[in-house]
Design a protein around this motif. Structure first.
Motif, PDB file in Angstrom:
ATOM      1  N   TRP A 195       2.862   9.617   8.761  1.00  0.00           N
ATOM      2  CA  TRP A 195       1.926   9.751   9.868  1.00  0.00           C
ATOM      3  C   TRP A 195       0.986   8.574  10.003  1.00  0.00           C
ATOM      4  O   TRP A 195       0.331   8.413  11.014  1.00  0.00           O
ATOM      5  N   ASN A 196       0.895   7.750   8.947  1.00  0.00           N
ATOM      6  CA  ASN A 196       0.028   6.583   9.046  1.00  0.00           C
ATOM      7  C   ASN A 196       0.794   5.339   9.481  1.00  0.00           C
ATOM      8  O   ASN A 196       0.190   4.324   9.789  1.00  0.00           O
ATOM      9  N   ARG A 244       4.323  14.763  -0.489  1.00  0.00           N
ATOM     10  CA  ARG A 244       3.078  14.636   0.272  1.00  0.00           C
ATOM     11  C   ARG A 244       2.768  13.146   0.540  1.00  0.00           C
ATOM     12  O   ARG A 244       2.280  12.806   1.609  1.00  0.00           O
ATOM     13  N   LEU A 271       2.097  11.426   4.086  1.00  0.00           N
ATOM     14  CA  LEU A 271       0.946  10.574   4.409  1.00  0.00           C
ATOM     15  C   LEU A 271       1.412   9.257   5.026  1.00  0.00           C
ATOM     16  O   LEU A 271       0.853   8.796   6.019  1.00  0.00           O
ATOM     17  N   THR A 320      -9.893  17.310   4.422  1.00  0.00           N
ATOM     18  CA  THR A 320      -9.225  16.799   5.611  1.00  0.00           C
ATOM     19  C   THR A 320      -7.791  16.427   5.261  1.00  0.00           C
ATOM     20  O   THR A 320      -7.484  16.127   4.111  1.00  0.00           O
ATOM     21  N   ASP A 321      -6.920  16.478   6.255  1.00  0.00           N
ATOM     22  CA  ASP A 321      -5.545  16.028   6.069  1.00  0.00           C
ATOM     23  C   ASP A 321      -5.393  14.724   6.850  1.00  0.00           C
ATOM     24  O   ASP A 321      -5.276  14.743   8.075  1.00  0.00           O
ATOM     25  N   PRO A 322      -5.439  13.585   6.147  1.00  0.00           N
ATOM     26  CA  PRO A 322      -5.516  12.295   6.855  1.00  0.00           C
ATOM     27  C   PRO A 322      -4.179  11.855   7.448  1.00  0.00           C
ATOM     28  O   PRO A 322      -3.676  10.788   7.140  1.00  0.00           O
ATOM     29  N   THR A 323      -3.598  12.705   8.291  1.00  0.00           N
ATOM     30  CA  THR A 323      -2.322  12.371   8.919  1.00  0.00           C
ATOM     31  C   THR A 323      -2.446  12.490  10.433  1.00  0.00           C
ATOM     32  O   THR A 323      -1.484  12.818  11.114  1.00  0.00           O
ATOM     33  N   PRO A 362      -4.093  10.213  13.075  1.00  0.00           N
ATOM     34  CA  PRO A 362      -4.835   9.124  13.700  1.00  0.00           C
ATOM     35  C   PRO A 362      -5.089   9.402  15.177  1.00  0.00           C
ATOM     36  O   PRO A 362      -4.209   9.991  15.812  1.00  0.00           O
ATOM     37  N   SER A 385      -8.658  14.687   0.313  1.00  0.00           N
ATOM     38  CA  SER A 385      -7.412  14.717   1.076  1.00  0.00           C
ATOM     39  C   SER A 385      -6.620  15.951   0.665  1.00  0.00           C
ATOM     40  O   SER A 385      -6.187  16.064  -0.473  1.00  0.00           O
ATOM     41  N   GLN A 414       0.831  -1.204   0.000  1.00  0.00           N
ATOM     42  CA  GLN A 414       0.000   0.000   0.000  1.00  0.00           C
ATOM     43  C   GLN A 414       0.868   1.258   0.000  1.00  0.00           C
ATOM     44  O   GLN A 414       0.590   2.226  -0.702  1.00  0.00           O
ATOM     45  N   TYR A 461       3.751   5.765  11.604  1.00  0.00           N
ATOM     46  CA  TYR A 461       4.553   6.174  12.761  1.00  0.00           C
ATOM     47  C   TYR A 461       6.045   5.987  12.481  1.00  0.00           C
ATOM     48  O   TYR A 461       6.851   5.976  13.389  1.00  0.00           O
ATOM     49  N   TYR A 496      -7.303   9.257   9.213  1.00  0.00           N
ATOM     50  CA  TYR A 496      -6.115   8.654   8.613  1.00  0.00           C
ATOM     51  C   TYR A 496      -6.561   7.719   7.503  1.00  0.00           C
ATOM     52  O   TYR A 496      -7.733   7.739   7.114  1.00  0.00           O
ATOM     53  N   LEU A 497      -5.626   6.916   6.968  1.00  0.00           N
ATOM     54  CA  LEU A 497      -5.951   6.075   5.811  1.00  0.00           C
ATOM     55  C   LEU A 497      -6.078   4.616   6.219  1.00  0.00           C
ATOM     56  O   LEU A 497      -5.298   4.130   7.030  1.00  0.00           O
ATOM     57  N   ASP A 498      -7.055   3.902   5.629  1.00  0.00           N
ATOM     58  CA  ASP A 498      -7.140   2.457   5.886  1.00  0.00           C
ATOM     59  C   ASP A 498      -6.370   1.721   4.779  1.00  0.00           C
ATOM     60  O   ASP A 498      -5.676   2.333   3.967  1.00  0.00           O
ATOM     61  N   ASP A 499      -6.497   0.380   4.748  1.00  0.00           N
ATOM     62  CA  ASP A 499      -5.718  -0.430   3.802  1.00  0.00           C
ATOM     63  C   ASP A 499      -5.998  -0.067   2.347  1.00  0.00           C
ATOM     64  O   ASP A 499      -5.177  -0.282   1.466  1.00  0.00           O
ATOM     65  N   GLN A 500      -7.192   0.453   2.091  1.00  0.00           N
ATOM     66  CA  GLN A 500      -7.546   0.805   0.711  1.00  0.00           C
ATOM     67  C   GLN A 500      -7.347   2.300   0.431  1.00  0.00           C
ATOM     68  O   GLN A 500      -7.912   2.827  -0.526  1.00  0.00           O
ATOM     69  N   ASN A 501      -6.563   2.958   1.290  1.00  0.00           N
ATOM     70  CA  ASN A 501      -6.347   4.404   1.176  1.00  0.00           C
ATOM     71  C   ASN A 501      -7.635   5.205   1.326  1.00  0.00           C
ATOM     72  O   ASN A 501      -7.745   6.316   0.816  1.00  0.00           O
TER      73      ASN A 501
END
Lengths: 216, 277
Positions: free
Chosen positions: A176-177, A169, A173, B54-57, B59, B93, A5, A179, B63-68
């Motif tokens: 932060w996702n 960017r 991403l 939103t800024d998905p950074t 959590p 995003s 991913q 750590y 934030y983002l899941d496995d499928q972004n």
């Protein structure tokens, strides 16, 4: 976040970085080439061209980008509310200012006699520029254009502040996702090298070879 | 000759008066900015979609899941509000720094990115009712806490008495507070970098002053790796709310209505527990 991913996010970033850089580069040619000829052959406008170049070369890209995005998006949500447009607009004009300098040097390198030769066989001034000068100017400017392209790839990283998912960017991403605060930057650095090094080197050698072949 | 001059003079005066009269009557009609009280809400209803930036950074807020896909505590709240209002959502995003400007310019309808309410922001945008109040927390390694033999601290000044060096993010209110408490401090570019330093094998700081949800999410992250981090100081901090355009009176009223119900029914607390936010 799986490694696959993360790779997908980074590849998406590469696509956007390339899109921003290549479009800005083309905008830069469209702006820079006429400006270079204007500054060389239209002395009356040379002052304006110089002013444009001084402004866009003298202000950091980050400042330009934030200024255009935050300053203009409020009054002109279309098109400046679009971050991608603003990034390409700013980098394109900045590159136009740079490329104007590159082309101006190349025009001088090609030499005035080529222009005179063109005129002497009955071509108009514009025809001489388009048919005689421009093809040679491009060959003369390849080293400069190569480094300008590399510069655009690197400067496109500033677009991350506007939230465009380019390489920088994407790295942010992932940081932060996951750590993991360091590895994504290393990956980004590797990708930038990969994108800048081969193309600028290739353009440089292609230009030299071409020049030798044509006996310029 | 004299007569024609006289007629021209009168004619000019009459025309001026008529022009003035028309101006007085028509002016206010033209000046009226809009027939609607809330152009933002009208646009949303017409579109049927709320455009959310939103800024998905951040959590577990977003934030983002496995499928972004963008997920999180605040994402669930905003989705629930939209569903209650019968509207669809479009999550975008975007960079954190651009959200408030975009909302003010009208290219986004709603900003959902862990925004704390403060006076500066209120000059540019409106906030919904807060859904949470963050907590300011000093965190340190459990091993360090045991070594110092301390429990919960009463004030930041205690850190000074213990001669501890505290890490924080530059330009934050945490930094200001540590400064006025006279605590030995090291500033980092972000809280994450400070926490990473604290758990490293050769740390330059003893603890970190940050706020939820950063503290809770990093504590959870390190707990998974078998590293225990504990909270040694804990105070209420800033209200967190969503950002809307200054003109969006109706939109904000509609959202506040739903939010109030969600708070009263305990739905917000359920979501908070679900996301550990």
């Amino acid at each position: 976040m799986e490694i696959t991913q993360q790779l997908l996010i980074l590849i998406g970033g590469v696509t956007n970085t390339l899109a921003i850089s290549i479009i800005s580069f083309l905008v830069g040619i469209l702006v820079g080439l006429p400006l270079a000829f204007l500054r060389t052959y239209e002395k009356s406008l040379a002052f304006l061209v110089e002013l444009f170049e001084k402004i866009f070369r003298g202000i950091p890209e980050l400042v330009l980008m934030l200024m255009f995005y935050f300053g203009l998006s409020f009054f002109f949500p279309f098109p400046f509310g679009n971050a991608f447009f603003t990034a390409v607009f700013v980098l394109g004009l900045r590159s136009g200012a740079n490329q104007s300098q590159i082309f101006r040097g190349a025009i001088r390198g090609v030499g005035e006699e080529q222009m005179i030769a063109g005129r002497s066989v009955g071509l108009s001034k514009l025809q001489s520029i388009v048919r005689v000068m421009i093809p040679q100017v491009f060959i003369f400017s390849t080293p400069g254009l190569g480094s300008e392209y590399a510069l655009l790839i690197k400067d496109s990283a500033y677009a991350f502040i506007l939230g465009i998912p380019e390489i920088m960017r994407s790295a942010e991403l992932i940081r932060w996702n996951t750590y993991d605060l360091v590895t994504p930057y290393v990956a980004a650095a590797f990708l930038y090298i990969l994108l800048t090094f081969p193309i600028s080197t290739w353009l440089d050698t292609w230009g030299s070879r071409r020049k030798k072949k044509l006996g310029l | 000759m004299a007569l024609s001059k006289y007629v021209t003079g009168v004619g000019l005066v009459v025309m001026l008066l008529v022009g003035f009269g028309i101006g007085v009557i028509v002016g206010p009609m033209l000046m009226q900015p809009s027939t609607s009280a809330d152009p933002v809400w009208d646009d949303i209803v017409q579109r049927g979609v709320i455009r959310i930036g939103t800024d998905p950074t951040w959590p577990p807020y977003q934030y983002l899941d496995d499928q972004n896909k963008i997920i999180g505590f605040e994402v669930d709240i905003a989705d629930a509000i939209a569903a209650e209002l019968g509207l669809d959502v479009e999550w975008q995003s975007v960079g954190f720094d651009t959200i408030i400007t975009s909302v003010a310019a009208g290219t986004l309808d709603l900003g959902v990115s862990g925004f704390s309410v403060n006076a500066e922001r209120l000059e540019t945008v409106k906030f919904t009712m807060p859904h949470s109040i963050t907590r300011g927390q000093v965190i340190m390694l459990e091993s360090k806490r045991a070594e110092l033999g301390i429990g919960m601290l009463d004030s930041l000044a205690d850190l000074k008495d213990l001669e501890l060096t505290v890490g924080t993010q530059q330009g934050t209110t945490e930094q200001d507070e540590l400064l006025s408490a006279g605590v030995s401090r090291r500033d980092f570019s972000d809280f994450g970098a400070a926490i990473s330093d604290m758990v490293s094998s050769n740390p330059s700081i003893d603890c970190v002053y940050a706020e939820t949800p950063i503290t809770s999410s990093w504590i959870g992250q390190y707990a998974d790796q078998g590293i225990d981090i504990v909270v040694v100081f804990d105070i209420p901090y800033y209200p967190v709310a969503f950002v809307v355009n200054k003109d969006a009176h109706m939109f904000v009223a509609k959202m506040d209505g739903v939010l109030a119900d969600m708070i009263a029914s305990g739905q917000i607390d359920e979501l908070r527990a679900k996301w550990n936010a």
